[in-house]
Scaffold this active site. Structure first.
Site, PDB file in Angstrom:
ATOM      1  N   SER A  43      24.964  60.964   0.318  1.00  0.00           N
ATOM      2  CA  SER A  43      24.230  61.849   1.212  1.00  0.00           C
ATOM      3  C   SER A  43      25.204  62.552   2.153  1.00  0.00           C
ATOM      4  CB  SER A  43      23.205  61.056   2.020  1.00  0.00           C
ATOM      5  OG  SER A  43      22.528  61.890   2.925  1.00  0.00           O
ATOM      6  N   GLY A  44      25.136  63.881   2.190  1.00  0.00           N
ATOM      7  CA  GLY A  44      26.024  64.660   3.041  1.00  0.00           C
ATOM      8  C   GLY A  44      27.298  65.098   2.356  1.00  0.00           C
ATOM      9  N   THR A  48      23.510  69.855  -2.178  1.00  0.00           N
ATOM     10  CA  THR A  48      22.603  71.003  -2.021  1.00  0.00           C
ATOM     11  C   THR A  48      23.378  72.315  -1.975  1.00  0.00           C
ATOM     12  OG1 THR A  48      21.006  69.627  -0.831  1.00  0.00           O
ATOM     13  CG2 THR A  48      20.819  72.011  -0.564  1.00  0.00           C
ATOM     14  N   ASN A  93      23.728  63.851   7.507  1.00  0.00           N
ATOM     15  CA  ASN A  93      23.699  65.226   6.998  1.00  0.00           C
ATOM     16  C   ASN A  93      22.699  66.042   7.804  1.00  0.00           C
ATOM     17  OD1 ASN A  93      23.791  67.538   5.495  1.00  0.00           O
ATOM     18  ND2 ASN A  93      23.068  66.621   3.583  1.00  0.00           N
ATOM     19  N   SER A  96      19.816  67.303   4.937  1.00  0.00           N
ATOM     20  CA  SER A  96      19.700  66.280   3.905  1.00  0.00           C
ATOM     21  C   SER A  96      18.428  66.491   3.096  1.00  0.00           C
ATOM     22  CB  SER A  96      19.686  64.897   4.544  1.00  0.00           C
ATOM     23  OG  SER A  96      19.503  63.910   3.563  1.00  0.00           O
ATOM     24  N   SER A  97      18.562  66.471   1.762  1.00  0.00           N
ATOM     25  CA  SER A  97      17.389  66.579   0.891  1.00  0.00           C
ATOM     26  C   SER A  97      16.630  65.267   0.932  1.00  0.00           C
ATOM     27  CB  SER A  97      17.819  66.893  -0.546  1.00  0.00           C
ATOM     28  OG  SER A  97      18.469  68.132  -0.623  1.00  0.00           O
ATOM     29  N   GLY A 320      21.376  61.679  -2.439  1.00  0.00           N
ATOM     30  CA  GLY A 320      22.551  60.863  -2.731  1.00  0.00           C
ATOM     31  C   GLY A 320      22.402  59.441  -2.221  1.00  0.00           C
ATOM     32  N   GLU A 322      22.523  56.326  -0.064  1.00  0.00           N
ATOM     33  CA  GLU A 322      22.408  56.264   1.391  1.00  0.00           C
ATOM     34  C   GLU A 322      22.613  54.832   1.887  1.00  0.00           C
ATOM     35  OE1 GLU A 322      19.396  59.976   2.406  1.00  0.00           O
ATOM     36  OE2 GLU A 322      18.642  57.926   2.520  1.00  0.00           O
TER      37      GLU A 322
END
Length: 958
Positions: A43-44, A48, A93, A96-97, A320, A322
């Site tokens: 994540s981050g 994306t 992030n 973040s998605s 991602g 986490e």
């Protein structure tokens, strides 16, 4: 320096994304198969952003037409909408998605993007009602408050300050300097218009977003009976208005629960805690289903109505791995998904590589990488076991709590080496694991999960009473999201874990059906700062992702492998033996093909069903040769096809020309036959008309007579006399003699009229003098007829020829006429050169500067001339006039003109006497002389023996 490193990092990321996208696109176009780009990382790490770069690359580089421009724009602008509703700021992030996204981009046979389809996975609905410290809710809430127009906010009952709303203020970071919500709102608004959202859609959508914020501000109190109550219904009224439900029904559904027995329904009041749970459940359900509707709406705008076969490039951008300080049910599902993707990657690359080499009989040295380092415990069974236990706890009868779920995990999964709880861990590990927590060892490291809320989030139940309220909503979006048919279904809905596991299985099926390309995003640091690289963190990611092992395997293995049939089908044009068709076994055809191309032994291996090419440069050289051959083949095909088209067009034109010529000849023949028929009819009519030409006008001779008239008139215009003296005239036919006479008279009158109008006053006076001459001499004197065509002159002597003294002597009179003459003496008849000058009152005989004789017109008794052609004239004076010496005998060349001028000026036409033979003239008082006129062979004037003046003239031939 840091700024330059940051820009270089962005440039490198963009360039690599473009390279992967370009390779997938070219392979798809050349091989006409489906491809996949799988983006993974923590994540981050930038997944994306990488997906955005790939979409931008396709939008810019792919061929495009105006009609497909809208599809391309919608593909691009679907990202900002989905990010607004599905992304949020987390500790790792800022964008973040919080959902998984798989997008299929559809291409036609030309490589033009014509449509797409999006599948979403497990949106984090719990974020709607709760955020950790330092995190935010979904972007759309803040964008609406920051960028929405005042009228829109007033309509929705909202204020701009996000701190006023409970669902937005729990993380204490509603305003973030790195996020520009106002600009993002403009981008999303523009995307809505391009993706074909109607005004009603947006009104209902924003109404739902606003209702969630109002719902979070609904406060409950416990009354004296221990039941939940809403002291202030202001927010309830706004929610009811925005969702199109009755406020009283909504209030009852939030504070009561409907329990259905077999034959009756019982409504039970809720406690304060249960009412809060019901409120939050409603907010999560409304937002989660609205997000699903939003994805379906975007898909409907991306759908391509052309149902021909398409190739696709799949793009997977999913949450991602986490690891937070506090990890819950969502992190468990997210990390489980990443485990499956890592397993897929290893199976598709490393394990599949080993299996393929063994199956094809290819000797390959670095198999030890798989045995020693790559193959690891992917804990798939462990995850499946935990989800199964979680589902059992959620569905079993009797009370189930998060603690009982943890105890069941210790009982069923406790022996697994990658599972720990506080109870199962050693003395050192217990200090780091809480009583309500368990720890899993993932491929990326160990993660501690708190079981608090696992059962509730997995159940994700919405009370039936609330579901009934939402099913009766007048909001069109909620009508699609909450169907009445759901109320008739008494079965328990599947848990979130089950839904996620099933959707993950379907995703893996999609991924395994396509040719994969991979983008591994590496997170540089945990602080979300640019140009900061944490070496330990980066090495850790490289290690657990197995990137070095992948590189070693790829470097030691074969870069390209294809089935003999596919390789031969693509490159058979490079060898004359295999082109255009190879009728033997494909393996033999490939062997002959590569020998012809010139492959070296170390560059390839031949397996049982495939050819393996070691070096990319070998494949690139083959591809270049194929492209060159393809261009030659295309040129030959084009030439043949163009020749075929031209010959077809030539034959078509030839047939058309033959047909046109036949029709034209027929038309000409019909026209000629019609003309001949007409000619025969005309000739017959004219023959009949000629026969009957002398009869009165009748049908038999009418056309003939009209033709004769017309022809005569048309011919006559070329023979019309040009002057009065022209007596010629076109001979008319017998039937037009009268008409011809009339026309001749009319023409002559017209000529005379034109002639008369063209005569000047001076010429008219001269012509009148001619008339006088005619009256005097016509038929009396020879030479008259010959003088008719000789016009009279105003004078035969210019004033410059007259002596100035004479002019001075007669200055009181105007000279009317002058002519040179020969004067004969009255006695000796001696010839002398003189000038005869006529004025208005008298005639003067002038010798140089002297006037020899002046004869006034009043004293003139007459003028005599002979009837012969001589020019003698005698001016007679009265004998009684003492001033006169006698008659004047003169000879002049223009005798008719001179006599006429004299008569006109004297105004006595009877003065002239034309004599024959001889005439008498006065010499002196009592004495006369005679002039005798004869004709002879030549002109002579002399004095004869008798003392007479003899004038001999030549006889004029008539």
């Amino acid at each position: 320096m840091n700024l330059q490193r940051s820009r270089w990092q962005q440039f490198t990321t963009t360039l690599l994304s473009y390279a992967i996208a370009d390779n997938a696109y070219r392979m798809m176009c050349s091989e006409l198969n489906n491809h996949l780009i799988l983006i993974s990382g923590e994540s981050g790490a930038g997944k994306t952003e990488a997906s955005k770069k790939i979409l931008q690359y396709f939008a810019v580089t792919c061929p495009m037409t105006e009609s497909l421009q809208t599809a391309r724009d919608r593909l691009l602008l679907s990202n900002p909408v989905l990010e607004a509703f599905g992304n949020a700021r987390t500790l790792r992030n800022d964008n973040s998605s919080r959902f998984g996204k798989y997008m299929d981009i559809q291409f036609d046979f030309k490589g033009i993007p014509v449509g797409g389809h999006i599948i979403s996975y497990l949106i984090e609905k719990s974020r709607v009602v709760y955020q950790n410290q330092g995190e935010r809710n979904f972007h759309i809430f803040y964008q609406l408050l920051e960028g929405g127009e005042e009228e829109l906010l007033a309509y929705l009952g909202l204020e701009r300050d996000p701190q006023l709303y409970k669902y937005l203020s729990q993380g204490h970071c509603a305003k973030e300097s790195s996020i520009n919500d106002k600009n993002d709102w403009k981008t999303v608004s523009n995307a809505f218009s391009v993706i074909d959202f109607t005004e009603d859609d947006l009104e209902n959508l924003f109404g739902i977003i606003a209702s969630v914020l109002h719902l979070g501000n609904v406060c409950f109190e416990e009354n004296h009976q221990g039941r939940a109550a809403v002291p202030h219904t202001h927010e309830i009224e706004w929610i009811a208005k925005l969702l199109g439900v009755h406020s009283s029904v909504l209030l009852e559904a939030l504070t009561h629960r409907k329990i259905e027995a077999k034959t009756e329904e019982v409504i039970c009041p809720l406690t304060l805690e249960l009412s809060v749970c019901a409120r939050d459940a409603m907010a999560k359900a409304v937002y989660g289903r609205t997000f699903t509707w939003l994805v379906n709406k975007i898909n409907s705008s991306l759908v391509n109505k052309d149902f021909t076969k398409k190739t696709v490039i799949g793009l997977l951008d999913i949450y991602g791995f986490e690891v937070f300080d506090k990890n819950g049910f969502e992190q468990f599902c997210i990390n489980y998904c990443n485990e499956k993707l890592q397993q897929l990657l290893i199976e598709r690359t490393l394990k599949a590589e080993q299996a393929e080499y063994e199956m094809e009989g290819i000797e390959w040295e670095p198999i030890q990488y798989f045995n020693n380092k790559i193959i690891c415990d992917l804990v798939e069974e462990r995850h499946k076991g935990i989800i199964s236990i979680l589902n059992e706890e959620c569905t079993r009868p009797g009370p189930a709590t998060d603690l009982s779920f943890l105890e069941k995990l210790e009982e069923k999964v406790g022996k697994h080496a990658h599972f720990q709880t506080r109870k199962l861990a050693g003395p050192k590990g217990r200090k780091r694991i809480g009583w309500m927590e368990f720890r899993l060892f993932h491929y990326a490291g160990e993660v501690t999960y708190c079981t608090k809320g696992f059962l509730e989030k997995n159940n994700d139940l919405l009370y039936r009473h609330l579901k009934e309220v939402l099913c009766r909503s007048k909001n069109s979006i909620l009508k699609e999201c909450f169907l009445v048919a759901e109320l008739e279904n008494r079965r328990r809905p599947p848990t979130v874990g089950t839904q996620f596991k099933n959707s993950l299985s379907s995703l893996l099926e999609i991924l395994t059906s396509k040719e994969p390309s991979y983008i591994r995003c590496i997170k540089p640091n945990e602080k979300k700062e640019p140009s900061q690289f944490d070496d330990f963190l980066i090495r850790h990611q490289v290690k657990y992702l197995g990137l070095m092992e992948h590189l070693r395997v790829r470097r030691a293995g074969f870069a390209y492998r294809r089935k003999y049939e596919h390789f031969l089908q693509r490159y058979k044009s490079l060898c004359p033996d295999t082109w255009p068709h190879w009728h033997g076994p494909p393996a033999e055809g490939v062997e002959r093909l590569i020998k012809y191309i010139g492959y070296k032994p170390e560059e390839y291996k031949l397996g049982r069903t495939k050819i393996f090419i070691r070096f990319p440069r070998t494949l690139f050289a083959t591809e270049d040769a194929f492209e060159f051959s393809k261009h030659q083949l295309v040129a030959r095909i084009q030439a043949t096809y163009k020749g075929c088209l031209e010959r077809r067009a030539y034959l078509k034109k030839r047939q058309a020309a033959i047909k046109l010529e036949a029709h034209w000849r027929g038309a000409l023949a019909r026209k000629e036959a019609k003309r001949r028929k007409w000619a025969v009819q005309i000739i017959r009519k004219f023959i009949a008309g000629f026969i009957n030409r002398n009869k009165p006008l009748c049908p038999e001779n009418e056309e003939f007579i009209v033709f004769v008239r017309k022809n005569y008139i048309l011919n006559l215009r070329y023979h019309v006399p040009k002057s009065v003296l022209d007596k010629s005239w076109l001979m008319p036919p017998g039937i037009l003699e009268n008409a011809s006479d009339l026309l001749r008279k009319m023409c002559m009158r017209n000529l005379v009229r034109k002639y008369c109008r063209g005569i000047t006053a001076e010429r008219k006076a001269l012509m009148r003098q001619k008339v006088v001459t005619s009256e005097i001499f016509r038929g009396k004197k020879e030479g008259y007829a010959e003088s008719l065509n000789q016009p009279f002159a105003n004078s035969r002597i210019d004033e410059g020829d007259i002596n100035p003294k004479v002019l001075q002597l007669i200055s009181h009179e105007k000279i009317q006429y002058g002519i040179p003459v020969i004067k004969y003496d009255r006695k000796g008849f001696k010839a002398r050169q003189r000038q005869l000058i006529l004025t208005q009152r008298a005639a003067y005989v002038v010798e140089l500067a002297k006037i020899k004789q002046k004869i006034e017109y009043s004293a003139l008794k007459g003028v005599s001339t002979s009837s012969l052609s001589d020019g003698i004239l005698v001016m007679h004076v009265s004998p009684e006039d003492n001033k006169q010496k006698g008659d004047a005998i003169l000879q002049c060349e223009h005798v008719f003109e001179a006599v006429t001028k004299l008569v006109v000026l004297a105004k006595e036409e009877n003065l002239v006497n034309v004599v024959q033979g001889s005439l008498q003239f006065y010499i002196s008082p009592g004495k006369e002389g005679t002039i005798v006129f004869y004709t002879g062979p030549e002109e002579q004037i002399y004095k004869d023996k008798n003392g007479q003046l003899t004038v001999v003239s030549v006889r004029m031939q008539s």
